[in-house]
Motif scaffolding. Structure first.
Motif, PDB file in Angstrom:
ATOM      1  N   PHE A 138       0.804  -1.240  -0.153  1.00  0.00           N
ATOM      2  CA  PHE A 138       0.021   0.176  -0.055  1.00  0.00           C
ATOM      3  C   PHE A 138       0.846   1.112  -0.098  1.00  0.00           C
ATOM      4  O   PHE A 138       0.464   2.222   0.301  1.00  0.00           O
ATOM      5  CB  PHE A 138      -0.900  -0.123   1.246  1.00  0.00           C
ATOM      6  CG  PHE A 138      -1.952  -1.301   1.303  1.00  0.00           C
ATOM      7  CD1 PHE A 138      -2.563  -1.471  -0.243  1.00  0.00           C
ATOM      8  CD2 PHE A 138      -2.141  -2.009   2.137  1.00  0.00           C
ATOM      9  CE1 PHE A 138      -3.418  -2.434   0.014  1.00  0.00           C
ATOM     10  CE2 PHE A 138      -3.137  -3.086   2.313  1.00  0.00           C
ATOM     11  CZ  PHE A 138      -3.727  -3.076   1.242  1.00  0.00           C
ATOM     12  N   VAL A 139       2.041   1.010  -0.328  1.00  0.00           N
ATOM     13  CA  VAL A 139       2.979   2.193  -0.365  1.00  0.00           C
ATOM     14  C   VAL A 139       3.003   2.873  -1.689  1.00  0.00           C
ATOM     15  O   VAL A 139       3.134   2.299  -2.650  1.00  0.00           O
ATOM     16  CB  VAL A 139       4.479   2.048   0.010  1.00  0.00           C
ATOM     17  CG1 VAL A 139       5.498   3.069  -0.211  1.00  0.00           C
ATOM     18  CG2 VAL A 139       4.469   1.528   1.588  1.00  0.00           C
ATOM     19  N   GLY A 140       2.391   4.146  -2.062  1.00  0.00           N
ATOM     20  CA  GLY A 140       2.812   4.792  -3.340  1.00  0.00           C
ATOM     21  C   GLY A 140       1.491   4.266  -4.014  1.00  0.00           C
ATOM     22  O   GLY A 140       1.684   4.281  -5.295  1.00  0.00           O
ATOM     23  N   THR A 143      -4.055   6.180  -6.660  1.00  0.00           N
ATOM     24  CA  THR A 143      -5.516   6.521  -6.150  1.00  0.00           C
ATOM     25  C   THR A 143      -6.445   6.647  -7.424  1.00  0.00           C
ATOM     26  O   THR A 143      -6.032   7.521  -8.364  1.00  0.00           O
ATOM     27  CB  THR A 143      -5.726   7.754  -5.349  1.00  0.00           C
ATOM     28  OG1 THR A 143      -4.750   7.377  -4.216  1.00  0.00           O
ATOM     29  CG2 THR A 143      -7.142   8.058  -4.951  1.00  0.00           C
ATOM     30  N   PHE A 144      -7.657   6.134  -7.902  1.00  0.00           N
ATOM     31  CA  PHE A 144      -8.606   6.095  -8.937  1.00  0.00           C
ATOM     32  C   PHE A 144      -9.207   7.534  -8.723  1.00  0.00           C
ATOM     33  O   PHE A 144      -9.404   8.142  -7.425  1.00  0.00           O
ATOM     34  CB  PHE A 144      -9.599   5.257  -8.724  1.00  0.00           C
ATOM     35  CG  PHE A 144     -10.198   5.058 -10.101  1.00  0.00           C
ATOM     36  CD1 PHE A 144      -9.578   4.102 -11.167  1.00  0.00           C
ATOM     37  CD2 PHE A 144     -11.418   5.288 -10.579  1.00  0.00           C
ATOM     38  CE1 PHE A 144     -10.362   3.710 -12.223  1.00  0.00           C
ATOM     39  CE2 PHE A 144     -11.983   4.948 -11.559  1.00  0.00           C
ATOM     40  CZ  PHE A 144     -11.435   4.440 -12.451  1.00  0.00           C
ATOM     41  N   PRO A 145      -9.175   8.359 -10.072  1.00  0.00           N
ATOM     42  CA  PRO A 145      -9.676   9.897  -9.818  1.00  0.00           C
ATOM     43  C   PRO A 145     -10.764   9.756  -9.043  1.00  0.00           C
ATOM     44  O   PRO A 145     -11.908   9.057  -9.336  1.00  0.00           O
ATOM     45  CB  PRO A 145      -9.803  10.173 -11.343  1.00  0.00           C
ATOM     46  CG  PRO A 145      -8.745   9.011 -11.888  1.00  0.00           C
ATOM     47  CD  PRO A 145      -8.773   7.810 -11.278  1.00  0.00           C
ATOM     48  N   THR A 168     -12.274   4.815  -3.281  1.00  0.00           N
ATOM     49  CA  THR A 168     -13.184   5.073  -2.301  1.00  0.00           C
ATOM     50  C   THR A 168     -14.536   4.161  -2.375  1.00  0.00           C
ATOM     51  O   THR A 168     -14.575   4.036  -3.466  1.00  0.00           O
ATOM     52  CB  THR A 168     -13.371   6.248  -1.567  1.00  0.00           C
ATOM     53  OG1 THR A 168     -14.051   7.170  -2.783  1.00  0.00           O
ATOM     54  CG2 THR A 168     -12.058   6.989  -1.402  1.00  0.00           C
ATOM     55  N   GLY A 169     -15.247   3.969  -1.446  1.00  0.00           N
ATOM     56  CA  GLY A 169     -16.758   3.423  -1.526  1.00  0.00           C
ATOM     57  C   GLY A 169     -17.310   4.368  -2.174  1.00  0.00           C
ATOM     58  O   GLY A 169     -18.421   3.952  -3.079  1.00  0.00           O
ATOM     59  N   SER A 192      -6.434   0.108  -0.407  1.00  0.00           N
ATOM     60  CA  SER A 192      -6.195   0.524   0.844  1.00  0.00           C
ATOM     61  C   SER A 192      -7.283   1.489   0.954  1.00  0.00           C
ATOM     62  O   SER A 192      -7.285   1.914   2.441  1.00  0.00           O
ATOM     63  CB  SER A 192      -4.886   0.927   0.859  1.00  0.00           C
ATOM     64  OG  SER A 192      -4.501   2.133   0.002  1.00  0.00           O
ATOM     65  N   SER A 193      -7.948   2.271   0.293  1.00  0.00           N
ATOM     66  CA  SER A 193      -8.963   3.396   0.253  1.00  0.00           C
ATOM     67  C   SER A 193     -10.483   2.790   0.713  1.00  0.00           C
ATOM     68  O   SER A 193     -11.201   3.452   1.154  1.00  0.00           O
ATOM     69  CB  SER A 193      -8.744   4.195  -0.660  1.00  0.00           C
ATOM     70  OG  SER A 193      -7.685   4.588  -1.070  1.00  0.00           O
TER      71      SER A 193
END
Length: 423
Positions: A138-140, A143-145, A168-169, A192-193
């Protein structure tokens, strides 16, 4: 008399491009050497764009395989350049599938790859940025826009798979409800999000959902009337299956598999309708005194629709604190952990990760004598985590695999009335 090649060259370009799009990308590019006319035809390719380099990834994880790749940072740079060069060369208006699988975290480039998928109306999108170093999972992480208006062109997407992508959800729910009206397959792993997820909506087309290795997920709600299959591995968490009338295939891995076994009646609404059930037996804690006593195996729901039971992982019984030691293997005789399964209608059983210990033999015998309609038993000593990786072929050549395979044949010989399939 004209040759076959002459007939092909008489075809218009759009038909030739259509033919090329049925090949792999690499095969289509190779046709550029046929003649000057064919030199740039591949740029209209609209098939599956598969950017994957499993051998380099395998060599980075397991250097002793000697697959002759360079340092991972160098390979990342080469991989990104390869993807960018091909995508910038394509001239078509649509693409059937975009698949990018490598350990990369170049945010700007990945954003452009997603933009390409949107512009080309991709139907199947897979992004797998799995790390070659496990403790840096989960380092770096990319992240989905989150700017939700960005997804207006995802209306053609039918299959979305995200591995080691932070999402994210809220973003997932927005995609499902408003941006992907024809999405049928969703696979999210190692995000991780993702802490909470609600899959809900009467107009959802979603049929297949996989959620794996979501260590931070704390809440899950499923209200998907068209859902056919569900797979989950992750932490034990409160979840709700309130409207899944078509769910017939379920797979549970890790400690959540034990949780399901311990709370059968609580989830009987969807369990009794299953046709296929897959369980990871390695986390069924027979060493637990409460479990051994079978205190929560009362009022077991009858799973009369079950037709296929797949037991995943080495079916050994282990103590609570010794998960891997074969010295802790016990007998399954008189143990309750399989008694929750309604076996009367089972016709096919598949055992993956067969080793050949006493517990393996007794499990098969238990199934033979308990499943009255059982016809076929598939025994494969190869575990699921090796299947599809460079390690699979190597493992199948080892003495351990061959020994387990011989034990499987010995077992099959004792029951000639049943069909055994041993790869």
């Amino acid at each position: 008399m004209r040759s076959e090649g002459d007939h092909i060259n008489e075809l218009p370009d759009d038909i030739l491009v259509n033919i090329l799009s049925r090949l792999t990308m690499k095969e289509a590019v190779r046709t550029s050497i046929i003649s000057s006319r064919w030199r740039y035809l591949w740029r209209g390719f609209s098939g599956c764009l598969n950017f994957d380099d499993p051998f380099t990834m395998a060599n980075s994880k397991w250097p002793h395989l000697n697959l002759k790749s360079g340092p991972i940072n160098v390979e990342r740079h080469k991989f990104v350049n390869w993807v960018n060069q091909v995508l910038s060369s394509l001239e078509g208006h649509c693409t059937e599938e975009l698949r990018i699988c490598f350990d990369v975290f170049s945010n700007h480039d990945i954003d452009n790859w997603i933009k390409f998928a949107l512009e080309r109306r991709v139907r199947r999108l897979e992004l797998d940025f799995s790390r070659v170093v496990y403790n840096l999972r989960f380092v770096g992480q990319y992240t989905f826009p989150s700017h939700l208006d960005f997804y207006s062109s995802f209306r053609h997407l039918t299959d979305l798979s995200l591995t080691t992508v932070g999402i994210t959800g809220e973003v997932l729910e927005h995609l499902l409800c408003y941006c992907c009206p024809v999405l049928e397959v969703l696979n999210v792993a190692e995000s991780s999000s993702l802490t909470s997820l609600k899959v809900s909506g009467p107009s959802l087309k979603l049929k297949h959902l996989k959620l794996n290795k979501l260590d931070n997920l704390k809440d899950l709600q499923l209200h998907a009337p068209n859902l056919l299959s569900f797979e989950y591995s992750g932490p034990i968490l409160p979840f709700s299956f309130r409207n899944v009338p078509n769910l017939v295939d379920a797979s549970f891995w890790g400690c959540f598999s034990a949780y399901i076994a311990k709370n059968l009646c609580q989830h009987s609404i969807f369990l009794v309708q299953l046709h296929t059930l897959k369980l990871d037996t390695c986390h069924l804690l027979i060493g637990d005194s409460e479990y051994r006593a079978g205190r929560y195996l009362h009022d077991i729901p009858e799973m009369c629709n079950l037709k296929h039971l797949e037991i995943i992982g080495t079916p050994k019984l282990v103590s609570q604190y010794d998960y891997e030691s074969y010295e802790s293997v016990k007998t399954i005789k008189d143990q309750p952990y399989l008694s929750f399964i309604e076996l009367r209608s089972i016709r096919v059983v598949e055992l993956l990760g067969f080793v050949g210990h006493t517990a393996d033999f007794e499990l098969v015998m238990y199934l033979i004598f308990s499943a009255k309609l059982l016809e076929k038993i598939i025994i494969d000593p190869c575990t699921t985590w090796r299947v599809g990786t460079p390690r699979e072929l190597i493992w199948r050549e080892t003495a351990e695999y061959q020994s387990a395979r011989r034990r499987a044949f010995e077992l099959a010989a004792k029951f000639p009335l049943w069909e055994f399939v041993i790869p």
